[in-house]
Design a protein around this motif. Structure first.
Motif, PDB file in Angstrom:
ATOM      1  N   ILE A 221       0.837  -1.202   0.000  1.00  0.00           N
ATOM      2  CA  ILE A 221       0.000   0.000   0.000  1.00  0.00           C
ATOM      3  C   ILE A 221       0.872   1.252   0.000  1.00  0.00           C
ATOM      4  CG2 ILE A 221      -1.679   1.353   1.327  1.00  0.00           C
ATOM      5  CD1 ILE A 221      -2.842  -1.308   2.332  1.00  0.00           C
ATOM      6  N   LEU A 222       1.874   1.271   0.854  1.00  0.00           N
ATOM      7  CA  LEU A 222       2.784   2.414   0.929  1.00  0.00           C
ATOM      8  C   LEU A 222       3.408   2.701  -0.434  1.00  0.00           C
ATOM      9  CD1 LEU A 222       4.336   4.376   2.935  1.00  0.00           C
ATOM     10  CD2 LEU A 222       6.120   2.630   2.958  1.00  0.00           C
ATOM     11  N   THR A 223       3.898   1.654  -1.097  1.00  0.00           N
ATOM     12  CA  THR A 223       4.545   1.806  -2.402  1.00  0.00           C
ATOM     13  C   THR A 223       3.594   2.391  -3.431  1.00  0.00           C
ATOM     14  OG1 THR A 223       6.058  -0.030  -1.941  1.00  0.00           O
ATOM     15  CG2 THR A 223       5.747   0.578  -4.257  1.00  0.00           C
ATOM     16  N   GLY A 224       2.387   1.809  -3.518  1.00  0.00           N
ATOM     17  CA  GLY A 224       1.413   2.293  -4.486  1.00  0.00           C
ATOM     18  C   GLY A 224       0.990   3.726  -4.233  1.00  0.00           C
ATOM     19  N   MET A 225       0.790   4.082  -2.978  1.00  0.00           N
ATOM     20  CA  MET A 225       0.377   5.447  -2.629  1.00  0.00           C
ATOM     21  C   MET A 225       1.475   6.455  -2.974  1.00  0.00           C
ATOM     22  SD  MET A 225      -2.733   5.539  -1.121  1.00  0.00           S
ATOM     23  CE  MET A 225      -2.712   6.910   0.041  1.00  0.00           C
ATOM     24  N   ILE A 226       2.710   6.127  -2.607  1.00  0.00           N
ATOM     25  CA  ILE A 226       3.834   7.026  -2.908  1.00  0.00           C
ATOM     26  C   ILE A 226       3.953   7.233  -4.416  1.00  0.00           C
ATOM     27  CG2 ILE A 226       6.358   7.225  -2.874  1.00  0.00           C
ATOM     28  CD1 ILE A 226       5.321   7.837  -0.163  1.00  0.00           C
ATOM     29  N   LEU A 227       3.826   6.160  -5.186  1.00  0.00           N
ATOM     30  CA  LEU A 227       3.946   6.275  -6.644  1.00  0.00           C
ATOM     31  C   LEU A 227       2.836   7.135  -7.244  1.00  0.00           C
ATOM     32  CD1 LEU A 227       5.007   2.646  -7.634  1.00  0.00           C
ATOM     33  CD2 LEU A 227       6.357   4.723  -7.914  1.00  0.00           C
ATOM     34  N   ASN A 228       1.706   7.176  -6.544  1.00  0.00           N
ATOM     35  CA  ASN A 228       0.588   7.991  -7.027  1.00  0.00           C
ATOM     36  C   ASN A 228       0.639   9.419  -6.491  1.00  0.00           C
ATOM     37  OD1 ASN A 228      -0.698   6.149  -8.733  1.00  0.00           O
ATOM     38  ND2 ASN A 228      -1.706   5.133  -7.012  1.00  0.00           N
ATOM     39  N   GLY A 229       1.772   9.793  -5.875  1.00  0.00           N
ATOM     40  CA  GLY A 229       1.983  11.180  -5.506  1.00  0.00           C
ATOM     41  C   GLY A 229       1.573  11.569  -4.107  1.00  0.00           C
ATOM     42  N   HIS A 230       1.201  10.596  -3.287  1.00  0.00           N
ATOM     43  CA  HIS A 230       0.801  10.904  -1.920  1.00  0.00           C
ATOM     44  C   HIS A 230       2.037  11.088  -1.030  1.00  0.00           C
ATOM     45  CE1 HIS A 230      -3.512  10.117  -2.507  1.00  0.00           C
ATOM     46  NE2 HIS A 230      -3.110   9.187  -3.356  1.00  0.00           N
ATOM     47  N   SER A 231       1.872  11.830   0.051  1.00  0.00           N
ATOM     48  CA  SER A 231       2.965  12.038   0.994  1.00  0.00           C
ATOM     49  C   SER A 231       3.222  10.759   1.782  1.00  0.00           C
ATOM     50  CB  SER A 231       2.622  13.163   1.965  1.00  0.00           C
ATOM     51  OG  SER A 231       1.556  12.779   2.829  1.00  0.00           O
ATOM     52  N   LEU A 232       4.411  10.678   2.372  1.00  0.00           N
ATOM     53  CA  LEU A 232       4.720   9.526   3.218  1.00  0.00           C
ATOM     54  C   LEU A 232       3.716   9.439   4.359  1.00  0.00           C
ATOM     55  CD1 LEU A 232       6.654   7.199   4.010  1.00  0.00           C
ATOM     56  CD2 LEU A 232       7.940   8.872   5.355  1.00  0.00           C
ATOM     57  N   LYS A 233       3.427  10.554   4.995  1.00  0.00           N
ATOM     58  CA  LYS A 233       2.503  10.570   6.134  1.00  0.00           C
ATOM     59  C   LYS A 233       1.135  10.023   5.747  1.00  0.00           C
ATOM     60  CE  LYS A 233       0.492  13.817   9.499  1.00  0.00           C
ATOM     61  NZ  LYS A 233       0.521  15.208   9.980  1.00  0.00           N
ATOM     62  N   ASN A 234       0.550  10.522   4.656  1.00  0.00           N
ATOM     63  CA  ASN A 234      -0.771  10.067   4.248  1.00  0.00           C
ATOM     64  C   ASN A 234      -0.754   8.607   3.796  1.00  0.00           C
ATOM     65  OD1 ASN A 234      -1.951  12.506   4.827  1.00  0.00           O
ATOM     66  ND2 ASN A 234      -1.816  13.284   2.726  1.00  0.00           N
ATOM     67  N   SER A 235       0.343   8.184   3.201  1.00  0.00           N
ATOM     68  CA  SER A 235       0.458   6.795   2.749  1.00  0.00           C
ATOM     69  C   SER A 235       0.500   5.839   3.931  1.00  0.00           C
ATOM     70  CB  SER A 235       1.718   6.630   1.893  1.00  0.00           C
ATOM     71  OG  SER A 235       1.685   7.485   0.768  1.00  0.00           O
ATOM     72  N   VAL A 236       1.235   6.221   4.965  1.00  0.00           N
ATOM     73  CA  VAL A 236       1.326   5.385   6.164  1.00  0.00           C
ATOM     74  C   VAL A 236      -0.020   5.329   6.884  1.00  0.00           C
ATOM     75  CG1 VAL A 236       2.360   5.218   8.468  1.00  0.00           C
ATOM     76  CG2 VAL A 236       3.808   5.683   6.483  1.00  0.00           C
ATOM     77  N   ILE A 237      -0.713   6.454   6.965  1.00  0.00           N
ATOM     78  CA  ILE A 237      -2.039   6.472   7.597  1.00  0.00           C
ATOM     79  C   ILE A 237      -2.993   5.544   6.848  1.00  0.00           C
ATOM     80  CG2 ILE A 237      -4.079   7.914   8.027  1.00  0.00           C
ATOM     81  CD1 ILE A 237      -2.163  10.237   8.597  1.00  0.00           C
ATOM     82  N   LYS A 238      -2.968   5.594   5.523  1.00  0.00           N
ATOM     83  CA  LYS A 238      -3.838   4.741   4.705  1.00  0.00           C
ATOM     84  C   LYS A 238      -3.517   3.267   4.947  1.00  0.00           C
ATOM     85  CE  LYS A 238      -6.741   4.280   1.078  1.00  0.00           C
ATOM     86  NZ  LYS A 238      -8.086   4.875   1.002  1.00  0.00           N
ATOM     87  N   ALA A 239      -2.247   2.919   4.945  1.00  0.00           N
ATOM     88  CA  ALA A 239      -1.841   1.530   5.141  1.00  0.00           C
ATOM     89  C   ALA A 239      -2.202   1.054   6.543  1.00  0.00           C
ATOM     90  CB  ALA A 239      -0.342   1.385   4.891  1.00  0.00           C
ATOM     91  N   ASN A 240      -1.969   1.907   7.533  1.00  0.00           N
ATOM     92  CA  ASN A 240      -2.259   1.548   8.922  1.00  0.00           C
ATOM     93  C   ASN A 240      -3.753   1.288   9.117  1.00  0.00           C
ATOM     94  OD1 ASN A 240      -1.315   1.679  11.955  1.00  0.00           O
ATOM     95  ND2 ASN A 240      -3.129   2.972  11.849  1.00  0.00           N
TER      96      ASN A 240
END
Length: 272
Positions: A221-240
């Motif tokens: 999830i983190l990888t896909g979110m980052i590749l789609n331009g999301h911040s690290l913080k928002n990507s981690v929140i989504k995955a969590n």
């Protein structure tokens, strides 16, 4: 154009982990997942019985064909690697794809112990791979291995955890996420972004049930979110949040922890 990820993991027929979670999750996040299998197993190794086909010898041929076809990858994402030869192949693949974002899940151990197949030499090889990464997602045990600290370190206050993440980042990666930190009745993830000099904790209740493959889901999830331009913080929140919801749902059923979590029921949350 969809982002293209070379996902370097094993493939288990039974047990939701590695490629069997990376492919659907990255696809749900509208990212093309290109499997680069390291081994094929009938069932993941937590089960009492499994067949195992080591693909190390095939990996060089596989990589060479991709090189010859001049395939360009937006990201190289590696997980469990079972030998020094496999680490060398992945390292060379990274060197040949210098423009790719490199995500390394440095699988070496958990709960204060190395996995049985690992020794100090293998850990140093994984560390050399981390030095080439942009994003690394160790659990706390693996983070301590990477910085040469005592694996039984129980001094887990916020300041010390952030310092551990910064030391891991000093090895090379600009983004570090330390996953699965168990403190009392909660599981914490710590993300550190060197470029922003920002550390951020996420947490969810710990129900004392541990399932196979949740780390692979998290990093996918983190990888896909980052590749789609999301911040690290928002990507981690989504995955969590995704993993917390899936574990809560799965725990309602009498299932084998080795079979993993029922993430399929929640994939639609990733397509929005």
């Amino acid at each position: 154009m969809l982002k293209k990820v070379a996902a370097i993991h094993d493939l288990s027929g039974i047990g939701r982990c590695s490629l069997t979670v990376a492919i659907p999750i990255l696809s749900a996040l509208k990212v093309q997942c290109c499997p680069f299998p390291t081994a094929i197993l009938s069932s993941q190794t937590g089960f009492p019985e499994y067949s195992f086909l080591d693909l190390t010898n095939e990996m060089n041929k596989y990589k060479n064909v991709w090189d010859n076809l001049h395939i360009q990858f937006d990201c190289i994402y590696s997980g469990f690697l079972g030998s020094k030869d496999q680490v060398n192949i992945v390292s060379n693949f990274i060197d040949n794809n210098k423009s790719s974002l490199v995500v390394v899940d440095p699988v070496m151990g958990d709960d204060g112990d190395l996995y049985p197949i690992f020794d100090n030499e293998m850990c140093n090889k994984i560390k050399s791979l981390v030095q080439k990464s942009d994003i690394v997602t160790p659990n706390l045990t693996e983070a301590l291995i990477l910085i040469g600290e005592n694996l039984n370190n129980t001094n887990l206050n916020e300041s010390n955890l952030v310092n551990i993440a910064k030391q891991v980042s000093n090895l090379g990666p600009s983004k570090v996420v330390i996953t699965g930190i168990k403190i009392k009745d909660y599981i914490y993830n710590l993300s550190f972004d060197k470029n922003l000099d920002e550390a951020y904790f996420t947490s969810s209740p710990f129900n004392n049930i541990s399932y196979s493959g949740t780390g692979d889901i998290f990093t996918s999830i983190l990888t896909g979110m980052i590749l789609n331009g999301h911040s690290l913080k928002n990507s981690v929140i989504k995955a969590n949040n995704f993993i917390s919801n899936v574990i809560s749902y799965t725990s309602k059923f009498d299932t084998d922890r080795n079979d993993g979590v029922m993430f399929e029921m929640f994939l639609n949350e990733l397509t929005n």
